[in-house]
Write an enzyme that holds these catalytic residues in place. Structure first.
Site, short mmCIF file in Angstrom:
data_model
loop_
_atom_site.label_atom_id
_atom_site.label_comp_id
_atom_site.label_asym_id
_atom_site.label_seq_id
_atom_site.Cartn_x
_atom_site.Cartn_y
_atom_site.Cartn_z
N TYR A 166 0.85 -1.20 0.00
CA TYR A 166 0.00 0.00 0.00
C TYR A 166 0.88 1.24 0.00
O TYR A 166 0.61 2.21 -0.73
CB TYR A 166 -0.90 0.00 1.24
CG TYR A 166 -1.95 1.08 1.21
CD1 TYR A 166 -3.22 0.83 0.71
CD2 TYR A 166 -1.67 2.37 1.68
CE1 TYR A 166 -4.19 1.81 0.67
CE2 TYR A 166 -2.63 3.37 1.64
CZ TYR A 166 -3.89 3.09 1.14
OH TYR A 166 -4.84 4.06 1.09
N PHE A 223 -7.66 19.20 -25.40
CA PHE A 223 -8.28 17.91 -25.69
C PHE A 223 -9.66 17.89 -25.01
O PHE A 223 -9.90 18.64 -24.08
CB PHE A 223 -7.39 16.76 -25.19
CG PHE A 223 -8.01 15.42 -25.47
CD1 PHE A 223 -8.18 14.98 -26.77
CD2 PHE A 223 -8.48 14.62 -24.43
CE1 PHE A 223 -8.80 13.77 -27.04
CE2 PHE A 223 -9.10 13.42 -24.69
CZ PHE A 223 -9.26 12.99 -25.99
N ASP A 224 -10.57 17.02 -25.44
CA ASP A 224 -11.95 17.12 -24.94
C ASP A 224 -12.09 16.94 -23.43
O ASP A 224 -12.82 17.68 -22.77
CB ASP A 224 -12.92 16.21 -25.73
CG ASP A 224 -12.55 14.74 -25.73
OD1 ASP A 224 -11.45 14.41 -25.28
OD2 ASP A 224 -13.37 13.92 -26.18
N ASP A 254 0.50 19.28 -21.48
CA ASP A 254 -0.34 18.09 -21.52
C ASP A 254 0.47 17.14 -22.41
O ASP A 254 0.46 17.26 -23.63
CB ASP A 254 -1.70 18.46 -22.13
CG ASP A 254 -2.62 17.25 -22.28
OD1 ASP A 254 -2.15 16.13 -22.06
OD2 ASP A 254 -3.79 17.46 -22.64
N ALA A 268 0.90 13.81 -23.17
CA ALA A 268 0.57 12.42 -23.47
C ALA A 268 1.46 11.84 -24.58
O ALA A 268 1.84 10.68 -24.53
CB ALA A 268 -0.90 12.32 -23.88
N LYS A 294 -0.69 6.63 -23.72
CA LYS A 294 -0.18 6.88 -25.08
C LYS A 294 1.31 6.55 -25.08
O LYS A 294 1.67 5.39 -25.14
CB LYS A 294 -0.44 8.34 -25.48
CG LYS A 294 -1.90 8.66 -25.80
CD LYS A 294 -2.74 8.85 -24.58
CE LYS A 294 -4.12 9.38 -24.91
NZ LYS A 294 -4.96 9.44 -23.72
N HIS A 308 -20.42 12.85 -27.11
CA HIS A 308 -20.10 11.89 -28.17
C HIS A 308 -19.94 10.47 -27.66
O HIS A 308 -20.14 9.52 -28.39
CB HIS A 308 -18.84 12.33 -28.92
CG HIS A 308 -17.67 12.57 -28.02
ND1 HIS A 308 -17.59 13.66 -27.20
CD2 HIS A 308 -16.55 11.84 -27.80
CE1 HIS A 308 -16.45 13.61 -26.52
NE2 HIS A 308 -15.80 12.52 -26.86
N1 F0G Z 1 -4.79 14.87 -22.95
C1 F0G Z 1 -4.65 14.43 -24.22
C2 F0G Z 1 -3.86 15.22 -25.19
C3 F0G Z 1 -5.27 13.25 -24.60
O1 F0G Z 1 -5.14 12.83 -25.87
C4 F0G Z 1 -6.03 12.53 -23.65
C5 F0G Z 1 -6.72 11.31 -24.02
C6 F0G Z 1 -6.12 13.02 -22.35
C7 F0G Z 1 -5.48 14.19 -22.03
C8 F0G Z 1 -6.91 12.30 -21.29
O2 F0G Z 1 -6.27 11.18 -20.87
O3 F0G Z 1 -7.76 9.27 -21.53
O4 F0G Z 1 -5.87 8.94 -19.94
O5 F0G Z 1 -7.87 10.19 -19.25
N2 F0G Z 1 -6.91 10.96 -25.19
C9 F0G Z 1 -7.52 9.75 -25.65
C10 F0G Z 1 -7.67 9.81 -27.14
C11 F0G Z 1 -8.75 9.33 -24.95
O6 F0G Z 1 -8.34 8.93 -27.69
O7 F0G Z 1 -7.09 10.69 -27.79
P1 F0G Z 1 -7.00 9.82 -20.38
#
Ligand code: F0G
Length: 459
Positions: free
Chosen positions: A71, A123-124, A214, A216, A257, A449
């Site tokens: 833990y 990102f969304d 950000d 990823a 990613k 979506h």
């Molecule tokens: N920031 C970016 C640039 C992303 O592409 C994503 C996720 C996130 C944040 C959120 O991260 O999914 O680990 O919670 N992108 C995925 C996509 C879902 O399909 O592009 P997460």
């Protein structure tokens, strides 16, 4: 030979099946014409996302067996902490179960209602996490980044003038952080140059605004810097990565990613005071700070994935592999976002299906056709994902870009799979005038979506 040569061989295989056309027709209808709602076992080639869909290496799988599930104080946490420090230079690490949990913890701590967060393009989930707090997510990408046909080596760059204008308009006190997304996912997986990173970080420093990535797809971004920014053509990717992060105060990462893992994320930072604050919320929402929502084995796979992803042979293949699909589509006359991005090929649907208006979700209509024709799953990044109703006038605002993204999981699909995808798209192109528009039957209040239900309508 122009084939992207895989720098790996296959040790484990996962069978995939193309269900027959009649079954596909039944499934797409049952799914309310929303490919998120189709069971993955009935998908042949799944290009919905490159997130959490990577194949792990034998080195990572071996690490899974080395999971220390304590833990508190798991050795895998220390390994990950050391790895992040080595690669990115950040002292403080907070593991989360995925990227959006990191966004939530960071934004709930530093943002308040009425604040503004500039980004190249949010990102969304990032946008939703900013807006959920009542703050404004402001996209400041260079104009080239909004035009699919315009070639620019770094279309993910932030426009320094747009950022300066936002700082003049809102004042630095209303901007708790500036973020740049590497690579710019919602704008076509386009990279950000080191020159731009330096410039944006300088502006942030002048105004004492924290600067975050950000991050990823940081490794893919670094490889593009090596390929396209002359100053770095002979610099090892690891050094490029170190320099990129040296300009930032911190980052949040969806490790699903470039972390090459199926689940995971983190926040990494320089500032100890902020780290302490975030840690408190991490304990509340994710877990004890040395596991933060992940198993010890996941932390180990991630530490190893971060090492794997920086191998230049891998990154060379990765960028070429994506370009292979993009170039097949260009040769078939299918309009795509150019230049080809790092993790995905984006179809420019406004050009591909000009007869379907954005109010009838042409991008979504193309995802339906991909499934119907070939059992392929892509994702709409357009009016279904982003169109918003003006609360005052009730008028709909549609996004500038109407795209369908074919995201390529890392180390998963072969050249034959990608060739098949291009063939299906060419077949759709021949009959594109027969595609129908869509109308919403159900939509949730945000991130619609994912769960929306639609109906096909005649044009
Ligand atoms: N920031 C970016 C640039 C992303 O592409 C994503 C996720 C996130 C944040 C959120 O991260 O999914 O680990 O919670 N992108 C995925 C996509 C879902 O399909 O592009 P997460």
């Amino acid at each position: 030979m122009n084939l992207p040569l895989e720098p790996f061989r296959i040790k484990t295989v996962e069978p995939i099946h193309l269900v027959d056309r009649q079954t596909r027709e039944k499934l797409i209808r049952e799914a309310g014409f929303n490919v998120f709602r189709i069971p993955a076992e009935s998908i042949f080639i799944d290009l919905l996302t490159d997130s959490g869909t990577s194949a792990m290496s034998d080195y990572q799988w071996a690490g899974i067996m080395m999971g220390d599930e304590s833990y508190a104080g798991s050795r895998n946490f220390y390994h990950l902490q050391e790895t992040v420090k080595q690669i990115m230079g950040f002292e403080f690490l907070l593991p989360t179960h995925q990227g959006r949990a990191a966004e939530n913890i960071l934004f709930s701590t530093v943002l308040k209602k009425g604040d503004v967060v500039p980004n190249n393009i949010h990102f969304d989930t990032t946008r939703a996490n900013v807006e959920y707090i009542g703050a404004t997510a402001l996209d400041c990408v260079i104009d080239e980044g909004l035009h699919p046909e315009v070639e620019h080596p770094f279309k993910g760059n932030m426009d320094a003038e747009k950022l300066n204008a936002a700082i003049r308009k809102y004042g630095a006190e209303q901007i708790p952080l500036v973020s740049v997304t590497l690579t710019n996912n919602s704008g076509g997986g386009q990279p950000v140059s080191m020159e731009n990173i330096r410039q944006i970080s300088r502006i942030c420093r002048e105004h004492s605004i924290p600067f975050f990535f950000d991050a990823a797809r940081f490794a893919e971004n670094a490889y593009f810097i090596k390929l396209r920014e002359k100053e770095f053509q002979n610099t090892p990717v690891k050094e490029i990565v170190r320099e990129m992060f040296s300009y930032a105060d911190g980052c949040w990462v969806s490790a699903k990613k470039d972390g090459l893992v199926n689940i995971g994320g983190f926040i990494a930072l320089k500032d100890e005071a902020l780290f302490q604050k975030l840690q408190n919320l991490l304990i509340l929402r994710e877990g004890f700070p040395t596991y933060g929502g992940l198993a010890g084995r996941d932390l180990e796979a991630l530490a190893r994935g971060l090492q794997d992803v920086l191998q230049e042979e891998y990154l060379h293949y990765r960028i070429e592999h994506t370009a292979y699909l993009g170039n097949l589509l260009i040769d078939a006359g299918i309009p795509i976002v150019k230049p080809i991005g790092g993790h995905a090929v984006y179809i420019d649907v406004k050009k591909f299906l000009p007869n379907i208006p954005q109010s009838m979700f042409p991008g979504q209509a193309l995802t339906v056709a991909l499934y119907r024709e070939g059992g392929i799953r892509g994702v709409e990044i357009g009016s279904l994902m982003f169109a918003a109703k003006d609360p005052q006038t009730g008028e709909w605002h549609y996004p500038e870009l109407e795209l369908v993204r074919l995201a390529i999981p890392r180390r998963v699909y072969t050249v034959s799979h990608l060739t098949y995808v291009a063939e299906i798209l060419s077949a759709i192109a021949k009959n594109r005038n027969q595609l129908k528009g869509l109308r919403l039957v159900y939509e949730p209040p945000f991130l619609r979506h994912f769960t929306a239900i639609l109906k096909e309508v005649e044009l």
